[in-house]
Design a protein around this motif. Structure first.
Motif, PDB file in Angstrom:
ATOM      1  N   PRO A  13      10.740   8.035  -6.258  1.00  0.00           N
ATOM      2  CA  PRO A  13       9.456   8.336  -6.900  1.00  0.00           C
ATOM      3  C   PRO A  13       8.712   7.094  -7.381  1.00  0.00           C
ATOM      4  O   PRO A  13       7.503   7.162  -7.602  1.00  0.00           O
ATOM      5  CB  PRO A  13       9.854   9.231  -8.075  1.00  0.00           C
ATOM      6  CG  PRO A  13      11.290   8.901  -8.340  1.00  0.00           C
ATOM      7  CD  PRO A  13      11.882   8.581  -7.010  1.00  0.00           C
ATOM      8  N   SER A  14       9.398   5.983  -7.542  1.00  0.00           N
ATOM      9  CA  SER A  14       8.741   4.740  -7.936  1.00  0.00           C
ATOM     10  C   SER A  14       8.402   3.873  -6.733  1.00  0.00           C
ATOM     11  O   SER A  14       7.954   2.731  -6.881  1.00  0.00           O
ATOM     12  CB  SER A  14       9.646   3.947  -8.895  1.00  0.00           C
ATOM     13  OG  SER A  14       9.866   4.670 -10.089  1.00  0.00           O
ATOM     14  N   GLY A  15       8.627   4.398  -5.526  1.00  0.00           N
ATOM     15  CA  GLY A  15       8.383   3.655  -4.309  1.00  0.00           C
ATOM     16  C   GLY A  15       9.654   2.987  -3.810  1.00  0.00           C
ATOM     17  O   GLY A  15      10.576   2.724  -4.577  1.00  0.00           O
ATOM     18  N   ASP A  16       9.702   2.717  -2.515  1.00  0.00           N
ATOM     19  CA  ASP A  16      10.923   2.131  -1.941  1.00  0.00           C
ATOM     20  C   ASP A  16      10.809   0.625  -1.721  1.00  0.00           C
ATOM     21  O   ASP A  16      11.655   0.022  -1.066  1.00  0.00           O
ATOM     22  CB  ASP A  16      11.291   2.832  -0.631  1.00  0.00           C
ATOM     23  CG  ASP A  16      10.361   2.503   0.526  1.00  0.00           C
ATOM     24  OD1 ASP A  16       9.338   1.832   0.301  1.00  0.00           O
ATOM     25  OD2 ASP A  16      10.658   2.924   1.659  1.00  0.00           O
ATOM     26  N   LEU A  67       0.857  -1.182   0.000  1.00  0.00           N
ATOM     27  CA  LEU A  67       0.000   0.000   0.000  1.00  0.00           C
ATOM     28  C   LEU A  67       0.896   1.235   0.000  1.00  0.00           C
ATOM     29  O   LEU A  67       1.828   1.332   0.798  1.00  0.00           O
ATOM     30  CB  LEU A  67      -0.897  -0.002   1.235  1.00  0.00           C
ATOM     31  CG  LEU A  67      -1.774  -1.243   1.450  1.00  0.00           C
ATOM     32  CD1 LEU A  67      -2.601  -1.075   2.724  1.00  0.00           C
ATOM     33  CD2 LEU A  67      -2.667  -1.501   0.247  1.00  0.00           C
ATOM     34  N   GLY A  68       0.596   2.162  -0.873  1.00  0.00           N
ATOM     35  CA  GLY A  68       1.472   3.322  -1.019  1.00  0.00           C
ATOM     36  C   GLY A  68       1.095   4.479  -0.121  1.00  0.00           C
ATOM     37  O   GLY A  68      -0.072   4.680   0.196  1.00  0.00           O
ATOM     38  N   PHE A  69       2.114   5.231   0.300  1.00  0.00           N
ATOM     39  CA  PHE A  69       1.879   6.514   0.958  1.00  0.00           C
ATOM     40  C   PHE A  69       3.027   7.441   0.620  1.00  0.00           C
ATOM     41  O   PHE A  69       4.121   7.006   0.225  1.00  0.00           O
ATOM     42  CB  PHE A  69       1.722   6.353   2.473  1.00  0.00           C
ATOM     43  CG  PHE A  69       3.021   6.286   3.243  1.00  0.00           C
ATOM     44  CD1 PHE A  69       3.512   7.406   3.916  1.00  0.00           C
ATOM     45  CD2 PHE A  69       3.749   5.107   3.296  1.00  0.00           C
ATOM     46  CE1 PHE A  69       4.704   7.339   4.622  1.00  0.00           C
ATOM     47  CE2 PHE A  69       4.924   5.034   4.013  1.00  0.00           C
ATOM     48  CZ  PHE A  69       5.412   6.145   4.679  1.00  0.00           C
ATOM     49  N   SER A  70       2.779   8.728   0.736  1.00  0.00           N
ATOM     50  CA  SER A  70       3.805   9.712   0.442  1.00  0.00           C
ATOM     51  C   SER A  70       3.758  10.832   1.475  1.00  0.00           C
ATOM     52  O   SER A  70       2.728  11.483   1.624  1.00  0.00           O
ATOM     53  CB  SER A  70       3.616  10.314  -0.955  1.00  0.00           C
ATOM     54  OG  SER A  70       4.560  11.356  -1.166  1.00  0.00           O
ATOM     55  N   PRO A  71       4.863  11.082   2.173  1.00  0.00           N
ATOM     56  CA  PRO A  71       4.904  12.187   3.131  1.00  0.00           C
ATOM     57  C   PRO A  71       5.139  13.541   2.472  1.00  0.00           C
ATOM     58  O   PRO A  71       5.009  14.573   3.136  1.00  0.00           O
ATOM     59  CB  PRO A  71       6.069  11.817   4.039  1.00  0.00           C
ATOM     60  CG  PRO A  71       6.975  10.996   3.181  1.00  0.00           C
ATOM     61  CD  PRO A  71       6.071  10.248   2.242  1.00  0.00           C
TER      62      PRO A  71
END
Length: 322
Positions: A196-199, A129-133
């Motif tokens: 930007p592509s997720g960690d 599940l993605g999130f961005s601070p």
């Protein structure tokens, strides 16, 4: 409960592929907790099914008869990770497994064909599940993932039309995936300007342990790898069984109800955001040096998740295998 920093250091020096969740010990502990809470009928049915796994003879070689069923059960929880060592290359003996990547266009093909399925199925080990601070756009999780497959194999175990061969395969994967989704970093991907592509569940974030010497790119390991080993590193099945017994006697676990796998993933997602990515882990790729407090909290969190995951697994198997 105290967490051994020395054990965590050991965990860091063991390479961890992105598809792995708990290391072998963590998965065996989840299975051991489940076994202790299963009915005799569910244990007997699970044992009969796992005897059809191609690794059963290896799991039980040299094991006393009285311990064989439980040892095979806890070892079966590691089987989907063992497949990574059987990827088809030139000269690899048959059977070998095709690495179909993380986003194959035909990921839904050939599902639940039992041990005839020779795909690696790396995308079944997690649901990121993605999130961005910082407002970086996020990607949706893969369509086929740990949540979808736990639900599918839960149902399959109760399907009278399926062969025992297919159910044996389903059971081994179910033992593993229920453990997977209780590892916080198997339910998350952080999207930032530096990733930007997720960690990939912390695989792109590097950390060092307190007192480990120089902390630079050459000496750091993935945050994900640290959490894989947060429940310990001893790979002995008996050690995992003993630890699981101790955890159930000493650790408080939330009341286990018939919540859906999506709720388990959501729990792990929140723990990832609030615990795994907590300071001293920063917003970039690091490396960041963990504190003794962070290591201790990670250890306790891991043990709680292992205990809860095992109890939930037992509820599934008592319902489906009795």
């Amino acid at each position: 409960m105290k967490f051994s920093i020395a054990a965590a250091i050991t965990a860091l020096v063991v390479a961890s592929a992105p598809a792995a969740a708990w290391n072998a010990r963590g998965h065996m502990m989840v299975a051991a907790v489940a076994w202790s809470q299963m009915t005799p009928a569910a244990r007997a049915r699970a044992t009969a099914l796992l005897k059809l796994n191609p690794r059963y003879a290896e799991w039980t070689r040299g094991v006393a008869n009285a311990e064989r069923d439980e040892v095979a059960f806890v070892k079966a929880a590691t089987w989907p990770d063992e497949l990574r060592n059987m990827v088809c290359t030139q000269g690899t003996p048959s059977p070998c497994y095709r690495d179909d990547g993380y986003t194959p266009p035909d990921a839904g093909a050939g599902i639940n064909t039992g041990y005839a399925d020779l795909r690696l199925r790396k995308y079944w080990h997690f649901e990121d599940l993605g999130f961005s601070p910082d407002g970086t756009p996020i990607n949706e999780p893969f369509a086929f993932n740990a949540e979808t497959q736990i639900a599918a194999f839960d149902t399959a175990l109760g399907d009278a039309s399926l062969s025992d061969g297919a159910k044996s395969y389903d059971l081994a994967w179910l033992l593993h995936m229920v453990g997977d989704v209780h590892q916080p970093l198997h339910a998350v991907s952080r999207f930032t300007t530096t990733t930007p592509s997720g960690d990939s569940g912390g695989n792109a974030v590097k950390i060092c342990l307190p007192g480990s010497g120089t902390c630079d790119e050459a000496h750091a390991k993935a945050l994900h790898s640290f959490w894989d080993g947060a429940a310990g590193t001893n790979s002995s099945p008996q050690s995992a069984v003993d630890k699981a017994e101790h955890l159930q006697k000493t650790m408080f676990a939330a009341a286990v109800t018939d919540s859906a796998p999506g709720a388990w993933v959501a729990e792990s997602f929140e723990l990832a955001r609030n615990v795994a990515y907590a300071a001293p882990v920063g917003p970039g790729k690091g490396p960041y040096r963990l504190t003794t407090q962070y290591v201790a909290i990670a250890g306790t969190t891991a043990e709680q998740r292992v205990t809860l995951g095992g109890a939930r697994l037992a509820r599934i198997l008592n319902r489906r295998l009795n």
